[in-house]
Design a protein around this motif. Structure first.
Motif, PDB file in Angstrom:
ATOM      1  N   ALA A   1      55.592 -41.131  10.607  1.00 29.54           N
ATOM      2  CA  ALA A   1      53.840 -41.929  11.152  1.00 29.54           C
ATOM      3  C   ALA A   1      53.810 -41.380  12.732  1.00 29.54           C
ATOM      4  CB  ALA A   1      54.273 -43.711  11.648  1.00 29.54           C
ATOM      5  N   VAL A   2      53.077 -41.214  13.325  1.00 37.45           N
ATOM      6  CA  VAL A   2      53.065 -40.495  14.504  1.00 37.45           C
ATOM      7  C   VAL A   2      52.210 -41.873  15.233  1.00 37.45           C
ATOM      8  CG1 VAL A   2      51.430 -39.205  15.483  1.00 37.45           C
ATOM      9  CG2 VAL A   2      52.008 -38.443  13.583  1.00 37.45           C
ATOM     10  N   ILE A   3      53.012 -41.782  16.221  1.00 33.24           N
ATOM     11  CA  ILE A   3      52.674 -42.831  16.817  1.00 33.24           C
ATOM     12  C   ILE A   3      51.803 -42.277  18.056  1.00 33.24           C
ATOM     13  CG2 ILE A   3      53.391 -44.741  18.688  1.00 33.24           C
ATOM     14  CD1 ILE A   3      54.218 -45.345  16.354  1.00 33.24           C
ATOM     15  N   THR A   4      50.479 -43.227  18.536  1.00 32.40           N
ATOM     16  CA  THR A   4      49.663 -42.111  19.530  1.00 32.40           C
ATOM     17  C   THR A   4      48.707 -43.247  20.303  1.00 32.40           C
ATOM     18  OG1 THR A   4      48.115 -40.998  19.741  1.00 32.40           O
ATOM     19  CG2 THR A   4      47.330 -41.665  17.921  1.00 32.40           C
ATOM     20  N   LYS A   5      47.252 -43.147  20.547  1.00 28.24           N
ATOM     21  CA  LYS A   5      46.807 -44.260  21.038  1.00 28.24           C
ATOM     22  C   LYS A   5      45.316 -43.215  20.720  1.00 28.24           C
ATOM     23  CE  LYS A   5      47.265 -43.079  25.920  1.00 28.24           C
ATOM     24  NZ  LYS A   5      46.619 -42.623  26.361  1.00 28.24           N
ATOM     25  N   HIS A   6      44.148 -44.280  21.279  1.00 28.78           N
ATOM     26  CA  HIS A   6      42.513 -43.883  21.000  1.00 28.78           C
ATOM     27  C   HIS A   6      42.199 -42.710  21.812  1.00 28.78           C
ATOM     28  CE1 HIS A   6      42.247 -47.080  18.796  1.00 28.78           C
ATOM     29  NE2 HIS A   6      42.024 -45.852  17.022  1.00 28.78           N
ATOM     30  N   PRO A   7      41.743 -41.535  21.777  1.00 26.50           N
ATOM     31  CA  PRO A   7      41.507 -41.251  23.141  1.00 26.50           C
ATOM     32  C   PRO A   7      40.611 -41.833  24.071  1.00 26.50           C
ATOM     33  CG  PRO A   7      40.619 -40.397  20.831  1.00 26.50           C
ATOM     34  CD  PRO A   7      41.126 -41.565  20.288  1.00 26.50           C
ATOM     35  N   GLY A   8      40.870 -40.991  25.424  1.00 27.73           N
ATOM     36  CA  GLY A   8      40.444 -41.964  26.494  1.00 27.73           C
ATOM     37  C   GLY A   8      40.703 -43.356  27.128  1.00 27.73           C
ATOM     38  N   THR A   9      41.322 -43.114  26.507  1.00 24.69           N
ATOM     39  CA  THR A   9      42.837 -44.410  27.269  1.00 24.69           C
ATOM     40  C   THR A   9      43.864 -44.104  27.561  1.00 24.69           C
ATOM     41  OG1 THR A   9      43.968 -44.931  24.604  1.00 24.69           O
ATOM     42  CG2 THR A   9      42.382 -46.084  24.149  1.00 24.69           C
TER      43      THR A   9
ATOM     44  N   ARG B   1      68.647 -47.580   8.545  1.00 23.46           N
ATOM     45  CA  ARG B   1      69.214 -47.016   9.612  1.00 23.46           C
ATOM     46  C   ARG B   1      68.990 -46.226  10.815  1.00 23.46           C
ATOM     47  NH1 ARG B   1      73.762 -45.064   5.576  1.00 23.46           N
ATOM     48  NH2 ARG B   1      73.990 -44.071   7.546  1.00 23.46           N
ATOM     49  N   LEU B   2      69.419 -46.284  11.666  1.00 18.99           N
ATOM     50  CA  LEU B   2      68.647 -46.579  12.547  1.00 18.99           C
ATOM     51  C   LEU B   2      69.757 -45.502  12.716  1.00 18.99           C
ATOM     52  CD1 LEU B   2      68.672 -50.213  14.628  1.00 18.99           C
ATOM     53  CD2 LEU B   2      66.484 -48.376  13.299  1.00 18.99           C
ATOM     54  N   ASP B   3      70.490 -44.947  12.488  1.00 21.25           N
ATOM     55  CA  ASP B   3      70.823 -43.518  13.009  1.00 21.25           C
ATOM     56  C   ASP B   3      70.732 -41.996  11.962  1.00 21.25           C
ATOM     57  OD1 ASP B   3      71.690 -44.109  10.245  1.00 21.25           O
ATOM     58  OD2 ASP B   3      73.613 -43.267  10.322  1.00 21.25           O
ATOM     59  N   THR B   4      69.499 -42.359  11.838  1.00 26.71           N
ATOM     60  CA  THR B   4      68.644 -41.446  10.979  1.00 26.71           C
ATOM     61  C   THR B   4      67.086 -41.478  11.548  1.00 26.71           C
ATOM     62  OG1 THR B   4      67.601 -43.258   9.224  1.00 26.71           O
ATOM     63  CG2 THR B   4      69.541 -41.671   8.396  1.00 26.71           C
ATOM     64  N   VAL B   5      66.780 -41.641  12.101  1.00 27.08           N
ATOM     65  CA  VAL B   5      65.028 -42.160  13.071  1.00 27.08           C
ATOM     66  C   VAL B   5      65.264 -40.362  13.780  1.00 27.08           C
ATOM     67  CG1 VAL B   5      63.265 -43.131  14.535  1.00 27.08           C
ATOM     68  CG2 VAL B   5      65.212 -44.098  13.112  1.00 27.08           C
ATOM     69  N   ARG B   6      64.518 -39.756  13.810  1.00 28.91           N
ATOM     70  CA  ARG B   6      64.070 -38.733  14.537  1.00 28.91           C
ATOM     71  C   ARG B   6      62.990 -38.607  15.153  1.00 28.91           C
ATOM     72  NH1 ARG B   6      67.173 -34.361  13.673  1.00 28.91           N
ATOM     73  NH2 ARG B   6      69.138 -34.168  12.091  1.00 28.91           N
ATOM     74  N   LEU B   7      62.616 -38.273  16.130  1.00 29.62           N
ATOM     75  CA  LEU B   7      61.427 -38.559  17.094  1.00 29.62           C
ATOM     76  C   LEU B   7      61.234 -36.478  16.880  1.00 29.62           C
ATOM     77  CD1 LEU B   7      62.032 -40.825  19.757  1.00 29.62           C
ATOM     78  CD2 LEU B   7      60.323 -41.221  17.202  1.00 29.62           C
ATOM     79  N   ASP B   8      59.524 -36.225  16.893  1.00 29.79           N
ATOM     80  CA  ASP B   8      59.260 -35.032  17.169  1.00 29.79           C
ATOM     81  C   ASP B   8      57.691 -35.217  17.995  1.00 29.79           C
ATOM     82  OD1 ASP B   8      60.837 -33.350  16.302  1.00 29.79           O
ATOM     83  OD2 ASP B   8      61.024 -34.550  14.213  1.00 29.79           O
ATOM     84  N   ASP B   9      57.376 -33.956  19.111  1.00 31.47           N
ATOM     85  CA  ASP B   9      56.417 -34.050  19.271  1.00 31.47           C
ATOM     86  C   ASP B   9      55.372 -33.066  18.581  1.00 31.47           C
ATOM     87  OD1 ASP B   9      54.434 -33.666  21.711  1.00 31.47           O
ATOM     88  OD2 ASP B   9      55.307 -32.052  22.786  1.00 31.47           O
ATOM     89  N   ASP B  10      54.501 -34.231  18.096  1.00 33.45           N
ATOM     90  CA  ASP B  10      53.173 -33.888  17.556  1.00 33.45           C
ATOM     91  C   ASP B  10      51.951 -33.406  18.578  1.00 33.45           C
ATOM     92  OD1 ASP B  10      52.522 -33.705  14.718  1.00 33.45           O
ATOM     93  OD2 ASP B  10      51.491 -35.055  15.115  1.00 33.45           O
ATOM     94  N   GLY B  11      51.698 -33.323  19.446  1.00 28.78           N
ATOM     95  CA  GLY B  11      50.524 -32.492  20.622  1.00 28.78           C
ATOM     96  C   GLY B  11      50.781 -33.797  21.884  1.00 28.78           C
ATOM     97  N   ALA B  12      49.794 -33.939  22.120  1.00 20.06           N
ATOM     98  CA  ALA B  12      49.329 -34.649  23.655  1.00 20.06           C
ATOM     99  C   ALA B  12      49.574 -35.934  22.742  1.00 20.06           C
ATOM    100  CB  ALA B  12      48.080 -34.331  23.962  1.00 20.06           C
ATOM    101  N   ASP B  13      50.185 -36.932  23.696  1.00 24.29           N
ATOM    102  CA  ASP B  13      50.021 -38.328  23.371  1.00 24.29           C
ATOM    103  C   ASP B  13      50.305 -39.023  21.523  1.00 24.29           C
ATOM    104  OD1 ASP B  13      49.353 -39.662  26.065  1.00 24.29           O
ATOM    105  OD2 ASP B  13      47.644 -38.726  25.611  1.00 24.29           O
ATOM    106  N   ARG B  14      50.899 -37.981  21.156  1.00 28.77           N
ATOM    107  CA  ARG B  14      51.645 -37.592  19.526  1.00 28.77           C
ATOM    108  C   ARG B  14      52.376 -37.852  20.320  1.00 28.77           C
ATOM    109  NH1 ARG B  14      47.214 -37.800  16.220  1.00 28.77           N
ATOM    110  NH2 ARG B  14      48.693 -37.123  14.542  1.00 28.77           N
ATOM    111  N   VAL B  15      53.795 -38.267  18.776  1.00 25.15           N
ATOM    112  CA  VAL B  15      54.748 -38.490  18.971  1.00 25.15           C
ATOM    113  C   VAL B  15      55.630 -38.481  17.516  1.00 25.15           C
ATOM    114  CG1 VAL B  15      57.161 -39.597  18.962  1.00 25.15           C
ATOM    115  CG2 VAL B  15      55.711 -39.036  20.945  1.00 25.15           C
ATOM    116  N   ARG B  16      56.049 -38.283  16.248  1.00 27.18           N
ATOM    117  CA  ARG B  16      56.385 -37.614  15.067  1.00 27.18           C
ATOM    118  C   ARG B  16      57.254 -38.753  15.046  1.00 27.18           C
ATOM    119  NH1 ARG B  16      53.637 -36.449  10.261  1.00 27.18           N
ATOM    120  NH2 ARG B  16      52.246 -35.624  11.430  1.00 27.18           N
TER     121      ARG B  16
END
Length: 623
Positions: free
Chosen positions: A198-206, A236-251
């Motif tokens: 999943a990518v965590i983000t928010k709507h533009p302009g917020t 399994r919380l020992d497998t979660v990875r976070l990566d930058d996917d752009g402005a206000d976007r985290v994969r």
């Protein structure tokens, strides 16, 4: 969320341990209530717009009466002239099985939600499901996942945990809030893909911000062990990875899942008795002596009271230039099974001291009557004994099968327990939460060897290496933290933004040093888990909140600020790890002496079963 951009499913989390107690009292007054009435007021404004845009709504606002709220939604839809199909999920209410309970509810998974959406529901109302089920249920519907798709479900559970507390994922309650404009943070959404990433983000302009830091903070919120046990899947919380996917976007990716346990967590609330409190203001000199005088003057009145707790908060400053900053607060909290022993008669006794006690006597509030307080406990029950049922839009009742008994699993991560009480890894299913960990399994770090455990903490140098220069500074100059409650327990997640800082934190912040920095945790069992992928440590403190938030056991009854207290404590930090501004600030200021040790997710995707499905969670009353 409905007007900000694309959305497929809008979720609302309205339940928390305290909320269940409040709804239980509502139900005592009127058996037709027991659900979150605020949801209906919000829905009246939003239902037409959601219908126009084809957005499904999934909420646990049904609380103790999901069928009643589903009927109320149908009545509202008829009133505003919006044709919607409404379904609900029930079976979680086990109150009749618990003697003397105000409420007893099993934490259900997302299977019932999935069934309702597959049957064409536009609005799905549930009772007590896990917070993340509001996302994993719709995601399983969208991508047609099977119960055995453990990795995909685990990914959705993690995304659901990020969304469940709304703007806590977009800069709200964030340790490094001064680096961003978080005056009006937008709500988070998750774009969920078919593989569960999943990518965590928010709507533009917020407003606000979505960053690896804000997502990490929420992932650490109210977590326990490395395996996050839930009714749909063990994440399994020992497998979660976070990566930058752009402005206000985290994969979020790489999440592994395992078979869920064969038991469900059951949250039980009871009326614990009656409580009252009085806060005395002590100003100027001789603060300790003034407090001792009040305690002695009220000792006779407190005889026979089941529990009387005094707390002196030294908020006073020497030579203060305002009266308020020259004052300390002495708080008396009393609890008893009888309202008479802690009622107005007792608080009036405190007021009657006004002309014959310490100089400057006054209180923060007039005397008041006793108030009932609640207690929360959790237990386990076989999933086969919980009638998890989806009531479809046409009224058909569809029972959800319980998971098969899982095979025994080896513990993936080591934890460090406090010497006070060697604690075993938690085996109860936690409330929906997905918390990251790392692919590198955790390493247990004992409290023996190395530097003495205190609030010092200079990083040890390797053999033959030059000692690192350190400066006394607050831990928060280097690390962020997020804390919260799980019944009577609290958790504190601590993380850093760089690998060198993480290595120092991992080696320095042992259980013993954690307890030295937070003396209120001494004598309690503390577990420590390492989450290398997030550069984080997670501490669980057993019993610090007594019987839970409703009992008012502690100054900060939900441990929301426990992490910020930890960040404010000073210890010796290597200078090279601190940001330049922190080095300058700590060099200019005198060293502080240590105190004596005392989406479906809301699913929004462009086309069904194609690409990521965004998921959004509006603000609820859960956090």
């Amino acid at each position: 969320m409905l007007t900000g951009g694309p959305l497929d499913v809008l979720t609302g989390d309205y339940l928390a341990e305290l909320t269940m107690l409040i709804l239980g009292r509502d139900r005592l007054k009127n058996p037709e209530l027991g659900y979150a009435k605020t949801f209906l007021r919000q829905l009246e404004e939003a239902l037409g717009l959601a219908h126009e845009r084809g957005v499904r709504i999934v909420t646990n606002a049904g609380g103790l009466n999901p069928a009643g709220l589903a009927d109320a939604v149908r009545a509202l839809a008829a009133k505003v002239g919006v044709p919607v199909c409404v379904a609900h999920v029930e079976g979680d209410d086990l109150t009749a099985r618990e003697d003397g309970a105000l409420t007893a509810n099993a934490y259900l998974g997302g299977a019932g939600i999935t069934a309702c959406l597959r049957a064409g529901a536009d609005v799905v109302v549930t009772g007590r499901v896990t917070d993340a089920a509001l996302v994993s249920g719709p995601a399983a519907w969208w991508f047609d996942w099977a119960p055995e798709d453990h990795d995909r479900l685990a990914g959705a559970v993690v995304a659901g945990h990020v969304l469940e507390c709304g703007t806590q994922a977009t800069g709200g309650n964030y340790s490094f809030f001064t680096a961003h404009d978080v005056r009006r943070p937008g709500f988070p959404l998750a774009e969920i893909s078919a593989d569960g990433s999943a990518v965590i983000t928010k709507h533009p302009g917020t407003g606000g911000v979505v960053s690896a830091g804000t997502v990490t903070a929420q992932l650490l919120y109210e977590t326990q062990g490395v395996r996050y046990l839930g009714p749909d899947v063990t994440a399994r919380l020992d497998t979660v990875r976070l990566d930058d996917d752009g402005a206000d976007r985290v994969r979020i990716s790489g999440v592994r899942g395992e078979q869920p346990p064969s038991t469900l967590k059951v949250g039980v609330t009871r009326i614990g008795g009656w409580r009252n409190e009085v806060v005395f203001v002590l100003t100027g000199l001789d603060i300790e002596e003034k407090a001792d005088l009040v305690r002695s003057q009220l000792a006779e009145a407190l005889e026979g009271v089941a529990d009387a707790a005094w707390t002196l908060a030294r908020t006073d400053h020497d030579d203060a230039d305002t009266e308020e900053t020259a004052s300390a607060l002495l708080r008396l909290v009393v609890r008893d099974p009888s309202p008479d022993r802690v009622g107005r008669a007792l608080t009036s006794t405190a007021v009657e001291l006004a002309l014959g006690s310490y100089p400057g006597f006054h209180l923060t509030a007039p005397p008041g009557p006793a108030q009932p307080y609640g207690v929360f406990a959790s237990t386990l029950t076989p999933a086969t004994e919980v009638p998890h049922t989806a009531v479809l839009p046409d009224g058909t009742r569809a029972p959800m099968p319980a998971p098969a008994a899982p095979a025994p699993l080896a513990e993936p991560a080591a934890f460090q327990a406090s010497p006070a009480e060697p604690a075993a890894p938690s085996a109860r299913p936690a409330e929906p939460a997905a918390f990251p960990a790392s692919p590198a399994f955790f390493e247990a770090r004992g409290s023996g060897g190395g530097a003495p455990e205190g609030v010092g903490g200079a990083a040890p140098a390797g053999p033959g290496a030059e000692p690192r220069e350190t400066v006394r500074a607050p831990l928060g100059a280097l690390a962020g933290a997020r804390s919260g409650d799980k019944g009577g327990d609290a958790n504190v997640g601590v993380w850093t933004e760089s690998a060198p800082a993480w290595h120092w934190l991992r080696d320095t912040l042992t259980v013993d040093r954690f307890q030295a920095l937070l003396p209120e945790t001494r004598g309690l069992a503390v577990q420590r888990h390492e989450l290398p992928n997030l550069r984080a440590l997670n501490f669980t403190v057993t019993g610090i909140l007594g019987d839970g938030v409703a009992s008012g056991h502690r100054f900060d009854p939900q441990a929301k600020a426990l992490g910020e207290w930890l960040r404010a404590r000073h210890l010796d930090i290597p200078v090279d790890l601190l940001p330049p501004q922190a080095r300058t600030a700590t060099a200019a200021a005198p060293a502080a002496a240590p105190r004596p040790a005392e989406g479906p997710a809301p699913v929004s995707a462009p086309q069904p079963a194609q690409g990521p499905a965004p998921v959004s969670a509006p603000e609820g009353t859960g956090p």
